[in-house]
Design an enzyme around this catalytic site. Structure first.
Site, PDB file in Angstrom:
ATOM      1  N   LYS A 252      97.158 -24.778 109.623  1.00 52.54           N
ATOM      2  CA  LYS A 252      96.288 -23.607 109.780  1.00 52.54           C
ATOM      3  C   LYS A 252      96.466 -23.062 111.188  1.00 52.54           C
ATOM      4  O   LYS A 252      96.255 -23.776 112.173  1.00 52.54           O
ATOM      5  CB  LYS A 252      94.822 -23.999 109.543  1.00 52.54           C
ATOM      6  N   ASP A 257      88.944 -17.423 115.486  1.00 56.83           N
ATOM      7  CA  ASP A 257      88.097 -17.311 114.295  1.00 56.83           C
ATOM      8  C   ASP A 257      86.723 -16.775 114.697  1.00 56.83           C
ATOM      9  O   ASP A 257      85.848 -17.517 115.121  1.00 56.83           O
ATOM     10  CB  ASP A 257      87.970 -18.679 113.613  1.00 56.83           C
ATOM     11  N   LYS A 264      80.284 -15.486 113.304  1.00 55.62           N
ATOM     12  CA  LYS A 264      79.723 -16.692 113.930  1.00 55.62           C
ATOM     13  C   LYS A 264      78.781 -16.301 115.063  1.00 55.62           C
ATOM     14  O   LYS A 264      78.822 -15.170 115.557  1.00 55.62           O
ATOM     15  CB  LYS A 264      80.865 -17.543 114.523  1.00 55.62           C
ATOM     16  N   ASP A 275      91.348 -22.881 116.635  1.00 52.16           N
ATOM     17  CA  ASP A 275      91.463 -22.857 115.178  1.00 52.16           C
ATOM     18  C   ASP A 275      92.918 -22.757 114.700  1.00 52.16           C
ATOM     19  O   ASP A 275      93.170 -22.684 113.501  1.00 52.16           O
ATOM     20  CB  ASP A 275      90.625 -21.705 114.611  1.00 52.16           C
ATOM     21  N   ASP A 334      84.118 -16.354 106.765  1.00 49.21           N
ATOM     22  CA  ASP A 334      84.347 -17.431 107.730  1.00 49.21           C
ATOM     23  C   ASP A 334      85.040 -18.632 107.081  1.00 49.21           C
ATOM     24  O   ASP A 334      85.438 -19.559 107.759  1.00 49.21           O
ATOM     25  CB  ASP A 334      83.001 -17.847 108.358  1.00 49.21           C
ATOM     26  N   GLU A 336      87.993 -18.783 106.072  1.00 49.47           N
ATOM     27  CA  GLU A 336      89.284 -18.078 106.085  1.00 49.47           C
ATOM     28  C   GLU A 336      90.483 -19.005 106.105  1.00 49.47           C
ATOM     29  O   GLU A 336      91.563 -18.627 105.668  1.00 49.47           O
ATOM     30  CB  GLU A 336      89.338 -17.135 107.307  1.00 49.47           C
ATOM     31  N   ARG A 338      91.176 -21.713 104.430  1.00 52.61           N
ATOM     32  CA  ARG A 338      91.686 -22.053 103.089  1.00 52.61           C
ATOM     33  C   ARG A 338      92.437 -20.880 102.473  1.00 52.61           C
ATOM     34  O   ARG A 338      93.295 -21.070 101.623  1.00 52.61           O
ATOM     35  CB  ARG A 338      90.512 -22.530 102.204  1.00 52.61           C
TER      36      ARG A 338
END
Ligand code: BES
Ligand code: MN
Ligand code: ZN
Length: 484
Positions: A252, A257, A264, A275, A334, A336, A338
């Site tokens: 990933k 993020d 967030k 991230d 959020d 995201e 996956r």
């Protein structure tokens, strides 16, 4: 920092400092015994008087001991020999790292390490990681790598291996510690191309145009609102037979993020430059595997995108067309990671990987489940999972398996699309994320490592500065070596 071998006895080494290591409740041996003898029993007396602690990772500095050529001696405790067996393998890395980080508080030209009986490669890697900190934009106060680090050993191969592991971990740490203003999909790709050329593996970069051609609708949706366009970085190292299926590593790579429209909080966003740690770990592992010239085929896939907010953001309720053909209803922007992984896993499988490991800072829920130092392991294949667990154990990194019962899949059913991108509730959030990924792995043996905890630390440890850790590089190398 130059890494060299020395055969000089501890008491005779001309250096700014030397580091020695002592077990709790064991007689002094090796360099510790030499220093004790040279200084007329001073070390043993100080240990008896509780002035030098043998507890794990305790550091005591001895100034100019009589009979010792080095200016100072740093004594690091190793704790009880059989204290916590599953911690034993990482001990060399952590103990030597502790000495190195302590000494790196100010510039020093020559430092000698006497890691008697400890794994030499881990010791070297630990020192290299210990002297590099997260203060990459600081003018004062940052850690100072030494001019030369000398290791008392005759095992040149182990030193070289340690250097490769340490450098690879530090590459990961640097990329993760670099903020999103300086590290974005395109600059990550540029880094990967450079590392590939230096270390000996191929790198191909898919831009947005190619991602569209490849129908990576979920991946593209996540990156769409960013001024920094998405990239898929595909790395290939063919050290094995040409007919052997490569091991696939997928990471990933969300360079920042924000949460997207499911925004967030400021506090929750602060560390979100981390991230892309999964992608950086894949790049670091490719570097180490290529430099170690391991006789295997490995393909790495780094899914790079920035999850931002703009007029063209993807939205709640949107339905995304993944490359696999499955449709995904967005319940939370959020969730995201996956989404970028779904398309990337599909690409990896079409590249013919025989097995697949993905690494992702995927869920806060995994932190709730396992704390900050243990990666969550989820799988569809007990054999591959056992290999990953053994690999992690062999190098002192921590993974713990989470259950993947079928009934978790109920939670990601959608009434509009094939699946939705989050569970019905927060409970078991690491697992519902794993179940989502499983929808895209087809029959490929697969392990998912949720590294949201271990990849990035809020606070420093005795052996490593806060920030990015480089966790799981060693585990991936050990895993690939086990396949040899
Ligand atoms: N990148 C985060 C997960 C994360 C949290 C990593 C804290 C490191 C530290 C991920 O994209 C995320 O936001 N996950 C959500 C999923 C939820 C909306 C289903 C989460 O964990 O809250
Ligand atoms: Mn997120
Ligand atoms: Zn994320």
């Amino acid at each position: 920092m130059k890494i060299e071998i020395t055969q000089q006895p501890a008491a005779d080494l001309t250096a700014d400092a030397i580091a020695i290591f002592i077990w709790k409740d064991e007689p002094l041996t090796g360099a510790a015994a030499e220093i004790d003898a040279a200084s007329d029993g001073t070390l043993a007396r100080l240990i008896d008087a509780d002035e030098v602690s043998p507890e794990a990772f305790a550091v005591t500095r001895l100034l100019a001991p009589i009979g010792v050529s080095a200016k100072i001696v740093v004594v690091v405790g190793l704790g009880q020999k059989h204290d916590v067996p599953h911690d034993h393998r990482g001990l060399a890395h952590r103990a030597v790292g502790t000495a190195a980080k302590f000494l790196a508080a100010k510039p020093r030209s020559v430092v000698g390490f006497y890691p008697d009986g400890l794994d030499v490669a881990d010791a070297v890697a630990g020192a290299m990681v210990g002297v590099v900190g997260q203060g990459i934009y600081q003018q004062d106060g940052k850690l100072n790598p030494f001019g030369r680090a000398l290791f008392f050993t005759d095992d040149q191969a182990a030193v070289e291996r340690g250097e490769i592991l340490g450098n690879s971990q530090n590459l990961v740490r640097h990329l993760v510690n670099t903020p999103a203003s300086d590290l974005y999909p395109e600059s990550f790709a540029t880094n990967a191309i450079e590392v590939g050329a230096e270390s000996g593996f191929q790198v191909e970069v898919w831009d947005q145009h190619r991602l569209k051609e490849e129908r990576c609708g979920a991946f593209l949706a996540v990156g769409r609102a960013s001024a920094r366009p998405a990239r898929l970085v595909i790395m290939s190292y063919m050290g094995g037979h040409s007919d052997e299926k490569p091991i696939g590593l997928v990471g990933k790579g969300v360079t920042f993020d924000s949460g997207g429209l499911s925004i967030k909080t400021s506090e929750g966003m602060l560390a979100m430059k981390c991230d892309m740690a999964g992608a950086a770990t894949v790049l670091g592992a490719m570097k180490a595997i290529a430099e170690l010239k391991l006789p295997v085929n490995v393909s790495g896939f780094a899914a790079m995108a920035e999850n931002m907010i703009a007029g063209n953001s993807f939205r709640m309720g949107d339905v995304l067309n993944t490359r696999s053909g499955k449709t995904v209803e967005v319940h939370n922007t959020d969730a995201e990671g996956r989404l970028v992984l779904a398309d990337t896993i599909d690409v990896a499988i079409d590249h013919g990987v025989g097995k697949l490991i993905d690494l992702a800072t995927l869920t806060g829920a995994c932190l709730v489940a396992l704390g900050t130092d243990i990666a969550g392991l989820m799988t569809n294949d007990d054999t591959l999972a056992a290999e990953v667990k053994l690999a992690a154990e062999s190098c002192g990194e921590y993974v713990w398996e989470l259950p993947m019962h079928d009934f978790f899949s109920e939670q990601i059913k959608s009434s509009v699309a094939d699946i939705k991108n989050m569970g019905d509730s927060r409970w078991g959030g690491a697992i519902t994320a794993g179940k989502f990924l499983e929808e895209f792995v087809r029959a490929t043996p697969w392990v998912h490592l949720d590294i949201a905890g271990p990849a990035f630390a809020a606070k420093p440890k005795p052996w490593i500065d806060g920030g990015a850790s480089g966790a799981m590089v060693k585990t991936l190398v050990a895993l690939v070596e086990r396949a040899v």
